[in-house]
Each structure stands twice: as structure tokens, then as C-alpha cells.
Scaffold this active site. Sequence first.
Site, PDB file in Angstrom:
ATOM      1  N   HIS A   1      -1.383   9.253 -28.012  1.00  0.00           N
ATOM      2  CA  HIS A   1      -1.516   7.886 -27.474  1.00  0.00           C
ATOM      3  C   HIS A   1      -2.100   6.944 -28.521  1.00  0.00           C
ATOM      4  O   HIS A   1      -1.721   5.773 -28.616  1.00  0.00           O
ATOM      5  CB  HIS A   1      -2.408   7.883 -26.225  1.00  0.00           C
TER       6      HIS A   1
ATOM      7  N   GLU B   1      -6.107  15.705 -11.561  1.00  0.00           N
ATOM      8  CA  GLU B   1      -6.558  15.905 -12.940  1.00  0.00           C
ATOM      9  C   GLU B   1      -8.078  15.950 -13.078  1.00  0.00           C
ATOM     10  O   GLU B   1      -8.676  15.226 -13.877  1.00  0.00           O
ATOM     11  CB  GLU B   1      -5.970  14.814 -13.855  1.00  0.00           C
TER      12      GLU B   1
ATOM     13  N   ARG C   1       0.813  -1.234   0.000  1.00  0.00           N
ATOM     14  CA  ARG C   1       0.000   0.000   0.000  1.00  0.00           C
ATOM     15  C   ARG C   1       0.841   1.275   0.000  1.00  0.00           C
ATOM     16  O   ARG C   1       0.387   2.337   0.419  1.00  0.00           O
ATOM     17  CB  ARG C   1      -0.978   0.031   1.180  1.00  0.00           C
TER      18      ARG C   1
ATOM     19  N   HIS D   1       6.758   7.900 -27.667  1.00  0.00           N
ATOM     20  CA  HIS D   1       5.797   8.808 -27.041  1.00  0.00           C
ATOM     21  C   HIS D   1       5.989  10.256 -27.510  1.00  0.00           C
ATOM     22  O   HIS D   1       5.048  10.909 -27.947  1.00  0.00           O
ATOM     23  CB  HIS D   1       5.946   8.703 -25.516  1.00  0.00           C
TER      24      HIS D   1
ATOM     25  N   HIS E   1      -1.783  14.652 -26.522  1.00  0.00           N
ATOM     26  CA  HIS E   1      -1.608  13.288 -26.012  1.00  0.00           C
ATOM     27  C   HIS E   1      -2.731  12.333 -26.392  1.00  0.00           C
ATOM     28  O   HIS E   1      -2.486  11.135 -26.493  1.00  0.00           O
ATOM     29  CB  HIS E   1      -1.460  13.313 -24.478  1.00  0.00           C
TER      30      HIS E   1
ATOM     31  N   LYS F   1       4.917  22.581 -14.536  1.00  0.00           N
ATOM     32  CA  LYS F   1       4.204  21.374 -14.100  1.00  0.00           C
ATOM     33  C   LYS F   1       3.893  21.456 -12.601  1.00  0.00           C
ATOM     34  O   LYS F   1       2.803  21.080 -12.170  1.00  0.00           O
ATOM     35  CB  LYS F   1       5.005  20.113 -14.431  1.00  0.00           C
TER      36      LYS F   1
ATOM     37  N   ASN G   1      -2.117  17.372 -21.225  1.00  0.00           N
ATOM     38  CA  ASN G   1      -2.362  16.309 -22.212  1.00  0.00           C
ATOM     39  C   ASN G   1      -2.441  16.845 -23.641  1.00  0.00           C
ATOM     40  O   ASN G   1      -2.860  16.114 -24.542  1.00  0.00           O
ATOM     41  CB  ASN G   1      -3.665  15.569 -21.877  1.00  0.00           C
TER      42      ASN G   1
ATOM     43  N   LYS H   1       2.057  10.840 -11.619  1.00  0.00           N
ATOM     44  CA  LYS H   1       1.262   9.879 -12.408  1.00  0.00           C
ATOM     45  C   LYS H   1       2.116   8.640 -12.623  1.00  0.00           C
ATOM     46  O   LYS H   1       3.242   8.742 -13.116  1.00  0.00           O
ATOM     47  CB  LYS H   1       0.897  10.471 -13.759  1.00  0.00           C
TER      48      LYS H   1
ATOM     49  N   GLU I   1       7.929  17.386 -25.569  1.00  0.00           N
ATOM     50  CA  GLU I   1       7.223  17.767 -24.323  1.00  0.00           C
ATOM     51  C   GLU I   1       7.580  19.201 -23.922  1.00  0.00           C
ATOM     52  O   GLU I   1       6.740  19.940 -23.399  1.00  0.00           O
ATOM     53  CB  GLU I   1       7.554  16.796 -23.181  1.00  0.00           C
TER      54      GLU I   1
ATOM     55  N   ARG J   1      -5.173  20.299 -14.975  1.00  0.00           N
ATOM     56  CA  ARG J   1      -4.042  19.391 -15.237  1.00  0.00           C
ATOM     57  C   ARG J   1      -4.194  18.727 -16.606  1.00  0.00           C
ATOM     58  O   ARG J   1      -3.213  18.317 -17.211  1.00  0.00           O
ATOM     59  CB  ARG J   1      -3.924  18.336 -14.123  1.00  0.00           C
TER      60      ARG J   1
END
Length: 352
Positions: free
Chosen positions: A244, A229, A120, A256, A240, A219, A237, A142, A184, A233
Amino acid sequence: MKVITVNASKTYDIITGTGLLDEAGAAVKKICGGQTAAVVTDDNVAELYADRLRGTLSSNGYRAPLFVLQNGEVSKNAENYLSLIDFLAEEKLSRTDVVIALGGGVPGDIAGFAAASYMRGVRFVQIPTTLLAAVDSSVGGKTAVNLSAGKNLLGAFYQPDLVLCDTSLLSTLTEDVFRDGCAEVIKYGMIADRALFESLETPIHLQLESVIARCVEIKRDIVAEDEFETGNRKLLNFGHTVGHAIELLSDYRISHGHAVAAGMAIVTRAAVRMGLCAPGCLTALLVMLRRYELPENSDFSADKLASACLSDKKRDGQSITMVIPEEIGKCVLKKIPVSELEALIRSGLEEW
Ligand SMILES: NC(=O)c1ccc[n+]([C@@H]2O[C@H](COP(=O)([O-])OP(=O)(O)OC[C@H]3O[C@@H](n4cnc5c(N)ncnc54)[C@H](O)[C@@H]3O)[C@@H](O)[C@H]2O)c1
């Protein structure tokens, strides 16, 4: 050396500079404590930097078992995630011990998810070794692995306890992998900072530390406002959702950063055609992508891209949130009905 502090569910420092790898053991000990520091990396990075990291960890009293992935996006999968969890258990990592990601976004994302879920949650340190990981994936918490249905579908938000960004490690990157990070960086300029965007006329490798620091600041501010998000946030993306889809359709042969570059160009062309963005913004983006030898379109058809986009987790019922550029330095979120996505992508694929 520059220290940027992130205030999210965890408060932690991102330290950028040179010579940080060889001092990492002391820094990790100070922040995380513990007896065992499991190092997660890939084969390329292991050969270059694992001994140095394990050396400084053992000088600071750590046992430092090493878990090595095969390099590349295809390794970011659930099987490797479970093998890593088994490895941590076999190495008897306890709740007070540490997982260290040494590498690009692939080791970073998989190690982060293992750190988030093993017992955990255990301590987690990121040592990014690609430009992309330095400016983006090592910051903000993330973590994920890919499923065959799509990218990053299994994961968690889990902030690191420390990020050590030793910019000298980036000197061994191939030009192609460096360019992934440039995509990026261009994204940050597009979504939040015209001055950063314009500064990229000077090659990024000549202003590496200041560019990394500026992207991390952007960021940090976005993550501090919207860690999970639910709102702004999503601006991160930009490019993206389509990116993706390109990665998925290429079986991850298109990397990517390159996919995101094409995704940004496609969405911006669509935005211009929808009257939401000035043509000058598109021209500036395309000139910048060419400067860094990044792609500005895709050979996949609109229908294939649209259906791949819909397996992305950014879908929300019958709509999908797209990041739409209005001008350089300013993007907005726009909900697009799923039924209109294919037409949007088709208009973005058509050359301007
Ligand atoms: N978590 C997030 O917020 C976030 C953000 C952006 C991207 N990502 C993810 O990051 C991943 C892409 O990251 P990446 O581009 O760093 O990929 P990567 O980790 O696969 O690294 C790219 C290549 O560079 C090699 N490499 C790494 N460091 C090196 C070095 N210093 N010298 C020589 N070679 C080196 C690796 O072995 C690999 O072959 C994707 O899975 C993407 O989804 C995550």
C-alpha cells in the site's frame, strides 16, 4: 461450475464457472429479488460486458441503470463514492433493490461501500472480471475507498449476497492486469498452502478455475473464522502494508498486485535477515515472482516507505502488525514497534 459457500454474518455462494454472465439475471433475481439492479462498472468493462449483463437483468424483470467509473485506482475515491450514492438516490433504488459490481477490485470496492451505506445497506452482488477480484476482492466483504492520506481509509465490512465469477470474462485482461491477480494467488500459496504455491509452476491461465477455487476456499476459511480482522484475517495482508505504501508513493501508477508482489519480497528479505524465515523460502518466492514477471523490490527509500506505511490503517498505536513468512505455506503475525519499522524495511530493500 463450482459453488463455494461462505458462512460469515451473511451466508452466500460464490459460483465459479463459464457462461455465468449471460445467466446472471435469473441468479440475481432468485437470491436478491427487487425491481432495480444498479450496475457499477468502469469504462473498459462497460464496453466489453455491460450490455450483456443489462440484457439478462432486463429479461428477468429488472430496470438496470448503469454507473460507469473511469478505469483505474484513482477512481476509488470519496467523490466518486458520493456521486454513486447520489446516482442510486436519483434512480430511486429502494431497500429491497440491488447494487451489482461488474469489474475488478476498484468498481467492487466502491460499489460494495455504496451498497453497505446507501439506506443503511441494500443487496449486493459481485461479478468479478479480473483475476485479482475473482480470488480476493470480491470475497469476504471488505469495501472501501481511498483518502488522500492512504488507501481504503473509508469503508465498511459488508458481505455480498452472491458472487458470480465467470472465468471466461478474464480472457480479455491485459497481461499486466492478469499478473496483478497472479501476485495475490502467490500470496495465498505463501500464507496458507504449499501445494498451491508449488502448483503455480504450471501457468495459472492453464489451471484458472481450480486455482481460483482454491484461493476462494482459503479466503472463505479465514473469513469464516475472523470476519472483522481481529486476528488471523490479517494474514491476508501479507505484502500489503509495504505494498500500500508503494501504491501511495507512486500516486497509484504502480498497481495493487505489482505493489503487493514487491511488498512480499521486501518483507520476506527482512524476515530472513531477522532469522525468522529460511533463505530457501525467499529464494522460492523470488523465483515465483520472476516466473510471473512481477517486481521483487522498490525504488522508494526506506524512510519514505515507513512513513507511508504508518498512514495505513494497519497501525495500532505504537506498533504495527506485520505478516512474516516462516516457510512456504506458513506466515505469522508479528507486532513491530513503529520505531523499528524503517530499519525492517531498509533490510528488506537490500538485495539478498
Ligand atoms: N476488498 C478486498 O478485499 C480487496 C482485496 C484485494 C484488493 N482490493 C482492491 O482491489 C483493487 C485492485 O483491483 P484490480 O486489480 O481488479 O483493479 P481494477 O478494478 O482497477 O482493474 C484493473 C484494470 O483492468 C480492467 N479490466 C477489468 N476487467 C477487465 C476485463 N475482463 N477485460 C479487460 N480489462 C478489464 C479495468 O478497466 C482496469 O483498467 C485495489 O483498489 C485494491 O485495494 C480489495
